[in-house]
Every structure is written in C-alpha cells, then in structure tokens.
Design an enzyme around this catalytic site. Structure first.
Site, PDB file in Angstrom:
ATOM      1  N   ASP A  58     -21.006  -4.615  17.821  1.00  0.00           N
ATOM      2  CA  ASP A  58     -20.419  -4.750  16.492  1.00  0.00           C
ATOM      3  C   ASP A  58     -20.182  -6.218  16.155  1.00  0.00           C
ATOM      4  OD1 ASP A  58     -19.071  -3.213  14.176  1.00  0.00           O
ATOM      5  OD2 ASP A  58     -17.521  -4.627  14.766  1.00  0.00           O
ATOM      6  N   GLU A  74     -33.399 -14.906  -7.089  1.00  0.00           N
ATOM      7  CA  GLU A  74     -34.411 -14.777  -6.039  1.00  0.00           C
ATOM      8  C   GLU A  74     -33.802 -14.627  -4.645  1.00  0.00           C
ATOM      9  OE1 GLU A  74     -37.585 -14.328  -6.220  1.00  0.00           O
ATOM     10  OE2 GLU A  74     -37.626 -14.471  -8.412  1.00  0.00           O
ATOM     11  N   GLU A 101     -31.700 -10.035  -5.788  1.00  0.00           N
ATOM     12  CA  GLU A 101     -32.771  -9.104  -5.438  1.00  0.00           C
ATOM     13  C   GLU A 101     -32.663  -8.581  -4.000  1.00  0.00           C
ATOM     14  OE1 GLU A 101     -36.802  -9.959  -6.558  1.00  0.00           O
ATOM     15  OE2 GLU A 101     -36.169 -11.283  -8.179  1.00  0.00           O
ATOM     16  N   SER A 132       0.806  -1.223   0.000  1.00  0.00           N
ATOM     17  CA  SER A 132       0.000   0.000   0.000  1.00  0.00           C
ATOM     18  C   SER A 132       0.839   1.273   0.000  1.00  0.00           C
ATOM     19  CB  SER A 132      -0.932   0.012   1.219  1.00  0.00           C
ATOM     20  OG  SER A 132      -1.832  -1.065   1.184  1.00  0.00           O
ATOM     21  N   HIS A 155     -12.310   0.291  16.320  1.00  0.00           N
ATOM     22  CA  HIS A 155     -13.026  -0.863  16.877  1.00  0.00           C
ATOM     23  C   HIS A 155     -12.402  -1.149  18.230  1.00  0.00           C
ATOM     24  CE1 HIS A 155     -15.259  -4.469  17.301  1.00  0.00           C
ATOM     25  NE2 HIS A 155     -14.329  -5.318  16.888  1.00  0.00           N
ATOM     26  N   GLN A 176      -2.909  -5.985  15.872  1.00  0.00           N
ATOM     27  CA  GLN A 176      -2.690  -4.785  16.684  1.00  0.00           C
ATOM     28  C   GLN A 176      -1.842  -5.002  17.942  1.00  0.00           C
ATOM     29  OE1 GLN A 176      -6.316  -2.612  17.459  1.00  0.00           O
ATOM     30  NE2 GLN A 176      -6.927  -2.604  15.299  1.00  0.00           N
TER      31      GLN A 176
END
Length: 339
Positions: A193, A229, A233, A53, A110, A86
């Site tokens: 959560d 279905e 949807e 990244s 979080h 972490q």
C-alpha cells in the site's frame, strides 16, 4: 495465486451478533458505519467532543460517543483515524478496554501501526485487518448501488481461530465480499500500500503530470493546452485501464498513441526509475519511511505543512482551477488553505 473469498464464504450473522464501534468518521469511517448499519449491524461511532463530524454522523442516524466509551461498549472495534493519531488513541482510550481481551476483536483498515510496532496489543486480543481498495466515498457509493469494492483481509498471527470468520463477516457487511476479499498479511498490505501510493498512484502520477506540464509550458506552449494534455485527459485513459487493463487502453486509443506508448514510454520510465522504486520499497520494508513519518508528526509536521502549502499554489493548480470553473458539469472542488 491469491486466496479470494466472496459472499458465499462469509457468514453474515457473525457480525450481526456483535456490537461494532467505528472510531473516526472521515472518508472510510462514514462508509464503514453506513454500510454496516444498512447491513443490519449494531454500530456506534466514536468521536472526541471537539470533532466537527459529530453532527454529520448523528444526521446520518448513528449513535455517537467519545472513543473511550465506544471502546468499553464494543465487541468489535475498527480504528479509522489517521495512522499517526492511532498510537495515542490506542494507549489512552482503547487499550484499557481491549488489551489482552480474548472476547474482543480489534480491527484496522491499514496495517501501518501493527506492522511497525507503534501499536503492540498484548497476547490474547484478536487483531484483524479489512482494507477496502478504494476511497471511502466509493466504498459507500458502490454498496448503495448494490455492488462493492474489493478488500484485503489479514489476521494477526497471535489471533484465535474465530478472528478470521468474524473479520470476513465484517467484510460482507461492508459489501466487499460482493467484489472479492483477498487474503494477505499485515506486512504485505502495509508495504504494498505504501509503495503503491508513493511510487505510482500518488507520488509517481502527480510528479509525472507536473513534469509534463512544466516541459510543455517551458517550451512555449499555452498552459491551458498543457493542462488538458497532461492532467485533464488522464481520467479518460485511466477509465479505459480500469475497465480492461493496459490492453484495452491501447486497443481504444489511436495507433499513433499506441506506438508512442511503446517507443517513448520506456524512455520516460526507464531503468533509473525502477532503481528508484526499489530504493523506495527498501525504505518501506526496513521501516525508514515509517520512522521518518512518525518523527515528522511528533515535531508538528513542519516539512509536511510547508510542502503542502507550496504544492497548492503551483502554476498547474492555478491554471486547472480556472479551467475547471468553466466546466460546471465536472462538479469541481477547490481545496483551500486550512482544509
């Protein structure tokens, strides 16, 4: 009634006067870094040298450095890497620069590690939580469109009086006070959560979809029809709920669908499901789930990876991939092994 805060309640200058480190540049990390920078906040992104990244963050205009360097530089540090990574990150790269410091603010999106004690900062350090209630790409998109997503606010009981206003200022820069900042606790945020993810949003919905698909195909109906279905949807129905709750969904569908909701829904989601939900919640509250998840990762996540591989090749996914490829307007994506 919950306490909610909006732009008028948060001082935007508090966070602009601080140096903010964002550790991680995934779904939430890129959104936090981008929104804060666009709000005039001084931001630096913390990533290890091996991170893919780094180039992405630099291309977005961010300064990037190793996590330990960012922790030494920052006044405010938001940790946005996976929960299971972490504790090691805290111990090796962040604690030497933050633990016990009364002039710094440690932040999370979080509360998992603070609530379950896998990260336990020494007294004196301010600790707060700003948890947007949306995936990172929506946090970024809504901000750029002039809106925001709601977020939860929590401040650790041992924090100083200045922690809450500073965390609220962070939330304003993120765009969340545009939509509403709800005050909570680390325990409530973490437990609700995890429960929402497991019982409804991810675990509940995915297994309901799969059960419906398998019931129809086992009865001889075409897999393609069953897919439409039971999965395709669903977005239409959720969009109606998102705009106006269950009442608007029922108002918008046919009378036949609404009646089917009333008479068949309780047969599918009955007392036994609620009993299972209560057990799931109990295991979240007493730490059983957290201990199991931490142990799974410490062992190299063999069960997790095996289940992930098996789920990606089930018939529902294979049929869906073929149908989505025929609908280019969906901007369909395919998750491959190793992703």
């Amino acid at each position: 009634m919950a306490t909610l805060y909006y732009d008028k309640d948060a001082n935007p200058d508090l966070i602009k006067a601080r140096k903010v480190g964002i550790i991680g540049y995934g779904s939430q990390g890129h959104a936090h870094a981008g929104n804060l920078a666009d709000s005039g906040v001084t931001v630096k992104v913390g990533l290890p040298a091996s991170s893919k990244s780094i180039a992405v963050a630099k291309a977005a205009g961010h300064d990037v450095a190793p996590p330990s360097e960012v922790a030494a530089w920052a006044d405010v540090l938001m940790i946005l890497v996976p929960d299971t990574r972490q504790p090691k990150l805290w111990k090796e790269d962040i604690a030497p620069h933050f633990d016990g410091r009364s002039d710094k603010l440690l932040m999370f999106a979080h509360g998992f590690n603070i609530h379950y004690g896998t990260i336990a900062p020494a007294a004196g350090l301010d600790v707060a939580l700003i948890a947007p209630k949306a995936p990172g790409h929506r946090v970024r998109e809504t901000y750029k469109d002039g809106g925001g997503v709601p977020a939860l606010l929590a401040v650790h009981a041992t924090s100083s009086p200045g922690a809450k206003p500073l965390a609220m200022s962070y939330a304003r820069a993120l765009g969340s006070t545009r939509a509403g900042l709800i005050e909570t606790t680390f325990a409530e945020e973490t437990e609700t959560d995890l429960f929402g993810e497991q019982a409804v949003l991810c675990g509940g919905v995915s297994h309901l979809i799969r059960a419906g698909f398998e019931t129809l195909t086992a009865a001889g109906y075409q897999p393609e029809v069953a897919y439409f279905e039971c999965l395709h949807e669903l977005k239409l129905i959720v969009d109606l709920m998102y705009r106006g709750g269950l009442n608007y969904m029922r108002y918008s569908v046919s009378d036949t669908a609404e009646w089917g909701d009333y008479v068949s829904g309780p047969r599918i989601i009955g007392p036994e499901v609620k009993a299972a939900m209560k057990q799931v919640l109990a295991e979240i509250q007493d730490g059983t789930f957290a201990k199991d998840w931490v142990a799974e990762n410490e062992a190299g996540a063999p069960r997790f990876e095996a289940r992930r591989a098996a789920e990606r090749t089930q018939p529902l996914e294979e049929v869906g991939a073929k149908l989505r490829a025929l609908m280019p307007f969906l901007d369909a994506v395919t998750v491959k092994p190793g992703d």
